[in-house]
Motif scaffolding. Structure first.
Motif, PDB file in Angstrom:
ATOM      1  N   GLU A  56       0.839  -1.194   0.000  1.00 30.72           N
ATOM      2  CA  GLU A  56       0.000   0.000   0.000  1.00 30.72           C
ATOM      3  C   GLU A  56       0.877   1.249   0.000  1.00 30.72           C
ATOM      4  OE1 GLU A  56      -4.042   1.182   2.289  1.00 30.72           O
ATOM      5  OE2 GLU A  56      -2.324   0.813   3.576  1.00 30.72           O
ATOM      6  N   ILE A  57       0.536   2.189  -0.866  1.00 32.51           N
ATOM      7  CA  ILE A  57       1.268   3.450  -0.952  1.00 32.51           C
ATOM      8  C   ILE A  57       0.711   4.411   0.095  1.00 32.51           C
ATOM      9  CG2 ILE A  57       1.835   5.426  -2.409  1.00 32.51           C
ATOM     10  CD1 ILE A  57       1.534   3.588  -4.825  1.00 32.51           C
TER      11      ILE A  57
ATOM     12  N   TYR B 153       0.820   8.325   1.174  1.00 37.73           N
ATOM     13  CA  TYR B 153       1.217   9.658   0.732  1.00 37.73           C
ATOM     14  C   TYR B 153       1.493  10.564   1.933  1.00 37.73           C
ATOM     15  CZ  TYR B 153      -0.474   8.072  -3.808  1.00 37.73           C
ATOM     16  OH  TYR B 153      -0.652   7.363  -4.976  1.00 37.73           O
TER      17      TYR B 153
ATOM     18  N   PHE C 109      -2.142  13.277  -5.542  1.00 42.28           N
ATOM     19  CA  PHE C 109      -2.487  11.912  -5.920  1.00 42.28           C
ATOM     20  C   PHE C 109      -3.968  11.842  -6.284  1.00 42.28           C
ATOM     21  CE2 PHE C 109      -3.241  12.373  -1.432  1.00 42.28           C
ATOM     22  CZ  PHE C 109      -4.414  11.662  -1.190  1.00 42.28           C
TER      23      PHE C 109
ATOM     24  N   SER D 256      -7.653   9.308  -6.184  1.00 43.03           N
ATOM     25  CA  SER D 256      -8.412   8.149  -5.717  1.00 43.03           C
ATOM     26  C   SER D 256      -9.608   8.033  -6.647  1.00 43.03           C
ATOM     27  CB  SER D 256      -8.858   8.333  -4.264  1.00 43.03           C
ATOM     28  OG  SER D 256      -9.592   7.204  -3.823  1.00 43.03           O
TER      29      SER D 256
ATOM     30  N   LYS E 186      -7.848   8.678   5.308  1.00 42.16           N
ATOM     31  CA  LYS E 186      -8.220   7.720   4.266  1.00 42.16           C
ATOM     32  C   LYS E 186      -9.209   8.404   3.326  1.00 42.16           C
ATOM     33  CE  LYS E 186      -9.435   2.871   3.544  1.00 42.16           C
ATOM     34  NZ  LYS E 186      -9.731   1.572   4.200  1.00 42.16           N
TER      35      LYS E 186
ATOM     36  N   SER F  39     -12.756   7.098  -3.247  1.00 43.59           N
ATOM     37  CA  SER F  39     -13.042   7.679  -4.570  1.00 43.59           C
ATOM     38  C   SER F  39     -14.491   8.116  -4.708  1.00 43.59           C
ATOM     39  CB  SER F  39     -12.708   6.661  -5.661  1.00 43.59           C
ATOM     40  OG  SER F  39     -13.473   5.472  -5.485  1.00 43.59           O
TER      41      SER F  39
ATOM     42  N   THR G 152     -12.123   2.637  -4.826  1.00 45.33           N
ATOM     43  CA  THR G 152     -10.715   2.712  -4.442  1.00 45.33           C
ATOM     44  C   THR G 152     -10.557   3.668  -3.268  1.00 45.33           C
ATOM     45  OG1 THR G 152     -10.244   4.526  -5.986  1.00 45.33           O
ATOM     46  CG2 THR G 152      -9.960   2.269  -6.809  1.00 45.33           C
ATOM     47  N   SER G 153      -9.413   3.583  -2.601  1.00 49.62           N
ATOM     48  CA  SER G 153      -9.117   4.493  -1.502  1.00 49.62           C
ATOM     49  C   SER G 153      -7.596   4.666  -1.409  1.00 49.62           C
ATOM     50  CB  SER G 153      -9.666   3.964  -0.180  1.00 49.62           C
ATOM     51  OG  SER G 153      -9.055   2.728   0.154  1.00 49.62           O
ATOM     52  N   GLU G 154      -7.188   5.778  -0.836  1.00 51.94           N
ATOM     53  CA  GLU G 154      -5.762   6.072  -0.654  1.00 51.94           C
ATOM     54  C   GLU G 154      -5.540   6.588   0.762  1.00 51.94           C
ATOM     55  OE1 GLU G 154      -3.705   5.191  -2.896  1.00 51.94           O
ATOM     56  OE2 GLU G 154      -5.045   4.930  -4.606  1.00 51.94           O
TER      57      GLU G 154
END
Length: 205
Positions: free
Chosen positions: A66-67, A69, A75, A77, A187, A190, A198-200
């Protein structure tokens, strides 16, 4: 004097010896052919390299890393572009309007300033449900949507405002968390509900 009569060749011992040798040779030849036929009828054995199979299984079991940031990183999502520009902690939002009460907490507020970009093909409204704070105990905290806070923030409040494709909005959103939280991340989903494919993760502290 009459000569001795010769015995017919089939009555001589050497004839039968030859016949016996030939017979044994033929039997041996037939047996060899039979064995060859049996071997040819067997299916070819396929040798499976179990080590290769294990390697393939190990590759499938390895999840992509997992990236995470950092503040200031740009970025996406899904079709949502994000840059977290600033993070601060406070315990009170004061009001300049005598009719709007100040907003306080027993814990602390995490105040995030971010730039959101709509990379979709249609206009969209940013929702507070697309963001959660996650601490080092894996606890999740929803955005704080108090009515007085929204009035105090005014135009800085980034939620419930429509944004056209290719356009960006910069604003503030707030989370109320316990005072003892020292390490936490944001967190970003999208979308909302089934649209959140998706999530980042952004490390905030």
């Amino acid at each position: 004097m009459e000569g001795k009569k010769k015995k017919p060749f089939f009555k001589r011992w050497w004839f039968w010896a030859i016949v016996l040798i030939i017979g044994i040779g033929m039997l041996g030849s037939n047996e060899g052919d039979k064995n060859k036929g049996d071997k040819s009828s067997e299916p070819d054995k396929i040798v499976v390299n179990q080590d290769d199979d294990k390697k393939e299984d190990d590759k499938k079991d390895v999840e992509p890393e997992e990236i995470v940031y950092q503040i200031g990183d740009s970025f996406t999502s899904g079709n949502l572009g994000i840059v977290v520009e600033e993070v601060e902690e406070k315990r009170e939002f004061k009001s300049d309007n005598q009719f709007i009460k100040a907003v306080t907490t027993e814990g602390k507020f995490i105040v995030i300033t971010a730039k959101l970009t709509n990379n979709d093909t249609k206009a969209r409204t940013f929702s507070s449900m697309q963001f959660k704070i996650i601490d080092d105990q894996d606890r999740e905290f929803d955005a704080y949507t108090d009515a007085n806070l929204m009035m105090i923030l005014g135009d800085k409040d980034i939620f419930l405002k429509e944004c056209n494709p290719g356009m960006s909005r910069t604003g503030v959103f707030v989370f109320e968390v316990p005072e003892d939280i020292e390490s936490y991340s944001l967190k970003v989903f999208s979308g909302v509900g089934f649209a959140a494919k998706t999530s980042e993760i952004v490390k905030l502290k």
